[in-house]
Design a protein around this motif. Structure first.
Motif, PDB file in Angstrom:
ATOM      1  N   SER A  91      51.813 -88.997  82.761  1.00 10.67           N
ATOM      2  CA  SER A  91      53.233 -89.122  83.644  1.00 10.67           C
ATOM      3  C   SER A  91      53.731 -88.037  84.226  1.00 10.67           C
ATOM      4  O   SER A  91      54.757 -87.960  85.091  1.00 10.67           O
ATOM      5  N   CYS A  92      52.868 -86.994  84.171  1.00 15.75           N
ATOM      6  CA  CYS A  92      53.377 -85.500  84.780  1.00 15.75           C
ATOM      7  C   CYS A  92      52.176 -85.200  85.874  1.00 15.75           C
ATOM      8  O   CYS A  92      52.463 -85.452  87.097  1.00 15.75           O
ATOM      9  N   CYS A  93      51.464 -84.322  85.403  1.00 12.90           N
ATOM     10  CA  CYS A  93      50.275 -83.693  86.237  1.00 12.90           C
ATOM     11  C   CYS A  93      49.075 -84.651  86.739  1.00 12.90           C
ATOM     12  O   CYS A  93      48.598 -84.597  87.598  1.00 12.90           O
ATOM     13  N   GLN A  94      48.854 -85.553  85.624  1.00 19.75           N
ATOM     14  CA  GLN A  94      47.628 -86.385  85.827  1.00 19.75           C
ATOM     15  C   GLN A  94      47.762 -87.266  87.207  1.00 19.75           C
ATOM     16  O   GLN A  94      46.674 -87.288  88.043  1.00 19.75           O
ATOM     17  N   PRO A  95      48.974 -87.950  87.624  1.00 18.92           N
ATOM     18  CA  PRO A  95      48.887 -88.736  88.881  1.00 18.92           C
ATOM     19  C   PRO A  95      48.560 -87.838  90.036  1.00 18.92           C
ATOM     20  O   PRO A  95      48.081 -88.332  91.084  1.00 18.92           O
ATOM     21  N   LEU A  96      48.930 -86.640  90.071  1.00 15.16           N
ATOM     22  CA  LEU A  96      48.686 -85.585  91.089  1.00 15.16           C
ATOM     23  C   LEU A  96      47.245 -85.483  91.231  1.00 15.16           C
ATOM     24  O   LEU A  96      46.580 -85.167  92.205  1.00 15.16           O
ATOM     25  N   HIS A  97      46.731 -84.947  89.967  1.00 13.15           N
ATOM     26  CA  HIS A  97      44.989 -84.626  89.853  1.00 13.15           C
ATOM     27  C   HIS A  97      44.400 -86.016  90.378  1.00 13.15           C
ATOM     28  O   HIS A  97      43.149 -85.779  90.947  1.00 13.15           O
ATOM     29  N   LYS A  98      44.856 -87.112  90.110  1.00 15.09           N
ATOM     30  CA  LYS A  98      43.946 -88.387  90.457  1.00 15.09           C
ATOM     31  C   LYS A  98      44.277 -88.824  91.713  1.00 15.09           C
ATOM     32  O   LYS A  98      43.899 -89.736  92.280  1.00 15.09           O
ATOM     33  N   ASN A  99      45.104 -87.957  92.503  1.00 13.61           N
ATOM     34  CA  ASN A  99      45.429 -88.488  94.051  1.00 13.61           C
ATOM     35  C   ASN A  99      46.574 -89.532  94.012  1.00 13.61           C
ATOM     36  O   ASN A  99      46.257 -90.452  94.942  1.00 13.61           O
ATOM     37  N   VAL A 100      47.158 -90.103  93.055  1.00 12.80           N
ATOM     38  CA  VAL A 100      48.042 -91.123  93.083  1.00 12.80           C
ATOM     39  C   VAL A 100      49.250 -90.863  94.005  1.00 12.80           C
ATOM     40  O   VAL A 100      49.685 -91.702  94.760  1.00 12.80           O
ATOM     41  N   HIS A 101      49.789 -89.615  93.832  1.00 16.90           N
ATOM     42  CA  HIS A 101      50.785 -89.231  94.806  1.00 16.90           C
ATOM     43  C   HIS A 101      50.544 -87.761  94.921  1.00 16.90           C
ATOM     44  O   HIS A 101      49.741 -86.930  94.018  1.00 16.90           O
ATOM     45  N   THR A 102      51.661 -87.048  95.833  1.00 19.38           N
ATOM     46  CA  THR A 102      51.234 -85.579  95.945  1.00 19.38           C
ATOM     47  C   THR A 102      52.561 -85.166  95.431  1.00 19.38           C
ATOM     48  O   THR A 102      53.442 -85.492  95.297  1.00 19.38           O
ATOM     49  N   ALA A 103      52.401 -83.737  95.269  1.00 18.92           N
ATOM     50  CA  ALA A 103      53.434 -82.927  94.838  1.00 18.92           C
ATOM     51  C   ALA A 103      54.707 -83.047  95.668  1.00 18.92           C
ATOM     52  O   ALA A 103      54.707 -82.927  97.276  1.00 18.92           O
ATOM     53  N   ILE A 104      56.024 -83.274  95.122  1.00 23.08           N
ATOM     54  CA  ILE A 104      57.358 -83.140  95.990  1.00 23.08           C
ATOM     55  C   ILE A 104      57.832 -82.088  96.520  1.00 23.08           C
ATOM     56  O   ILE A 104      58.527 -81.696  97.366  1.00 23.08           O
ATOM     57  N   ASN A 105      57.514 -80.993  95.870  1.00 25.26           N
ATOM     58  CA  ASN A 105      57.873 -79.440  96.065  1.00 25.26           C
ATOM     59  C   ASN A 105      56.703 -78.648  95.449  1.00 25.26           C
ATOM     60  O   ASN A 105      55.994 -79.041  94.848  1.00 25.26           O
ATOM     61  N   ALA A 106      57.206 -77.220  95.911  1.00 27.87           N
ATOM     62  CA  ALA A 106      56.056 -76.135  95.587  1.00 27.87           C
ATOM     63  C   ALA A 106      55.990 -75.859  94.162  1.00 27.87           C
ATOM     64  O   ALA A 106      54.962 -75.688  93.476  1.00 27.87           O
ATOM     65  N   GLU A 107      57.051 -76.149  93.245  1.00 28.69           N
ATOM     66  CA  GLU A 107      57.153 -76.001  91.809  1.00 28.69           C
ATOM     67  C   GLU A 107      56.460 -76.919  91.199  1.00 28.69           C
ATOM     68  O   GLU A 107      55.232 -76.722  90.248  1.00 28.69           O
ATOM     69  N   GLN A 108      56.516 -78.255  91.565  1.00 28.03           N
ATOM     70  CA  GLN A 108      55.622 -79.482  91.120  1.00 28.03           C
ATOM     71  C   GLN A 108      54.112 -79.095  91.327  1.00 28.03           C
ATOM     72  O   GLN A 108      53.205 -79.254  90.510  1.00 28.03           O
ATOM     73  N   LEU A 109      53.621 -78.350  92.523  1.00 27.57           N
ATOM     74  CA  LEU A 109      52.394 -78.304  92.680  1.00 27.57           C
ATOM     75  C   LEU A 109      51.967 -77.052  91.979  1.00 27.57           C
ATOM     76  O   LEU A 109      50.867 -77.057  91.623  1.00 27.57           O
ATOM     77  N   MET A 110      52.929 -76.113  91.917  1.00 25.09           N
ATOM     78  CA  MET A 110      52.248 -74.895  91.099  1.00 25.09           C
ATOM     79  C   MET A 110      51.980 -75.478  89.749  1.00 25.09           C
ATOM     80  O   MET A 110      51.010 -74.951  89.187  1.00 25.09           O
TER      81      MET A 110
END
Length: 157
Positions: free
Chosen positions: A18-37
């Motif tokens: 429920s944290c980074c995996q949805p970004l890794h799986k391209n379910v959604h994109t980071a909302i800010n630079a910290e989340q991307l980092m």
């Protein structure tokens, strides 16, 4: 390690799924630079080279990026992440962080990273390496244990 139910490597204290995996799986994109980092740090931990490449700004990519990332992932045992400061912006932002990794007994990568937002997606551009920071005995340990440093990784010093 069962990635889907374990704590996220980014030290958010949330489950990976429920944290980074949805970004890794391209379910959604980071909302800010910290989340991307944080998600890029987690991608190093779980070995997601594709995510690291797709979140690297195209103008900063090199021909040998995939091999270099593979080598880093194989040779580095990441221990924890501390975000020092996030300076948000509309299309440009910075994040200062320290990523700890296993060495004799551990080392740190202290960086001021730069990010750009293009077509609604945050991308890593580059960063400046900064001097290591001194860890204090009563600080919370960097490894996500919630223990004081002196009772955790500070014991091995």
């Amino acid at each position: 390690m069962k990635i889907s139910t374990d704590s996220c490597p980014c030290c958010s204290y949330l489950p990976y799924n429920s944290c980074c995996q949805p970004l890794h799986k391209n379910v959604h994109t980071a909302i800010n630079a910290e989340q991307l980092m944080r998600s890029r740090y987690s991608a190093f931990c779980v070995g997601d080279i594709n995510y690291l490449l797709t979140t690297l700004h195209p103008s900063y990519r090199q021909d040998n990026d995939e091999a270099a990332l593979q080598s880093t992932i194989q040779q580095t045992n990441w221990l924890g992440l501390t975000v020092i400061q996030h300076k948000p912006g509309i299309d440009i932002a910075t994040v200062e962080f320290i990523a700890f990794y296993k060495s004799q007994p551990f080392e740190q990568l202290h960086e001021l990273s730069r990010f750009k937002k293009e077509a609604g997606q945050w991308l890593y551009t580059d960063g400046d390496m900064l001097s290591p920071v001194k860890l204090h005995r009563n600080d919370i340990c960097f490894c996500n244990s919630a223990k004081k440093f002196k009772k955790c990784h500070g014991r091995v010093l």
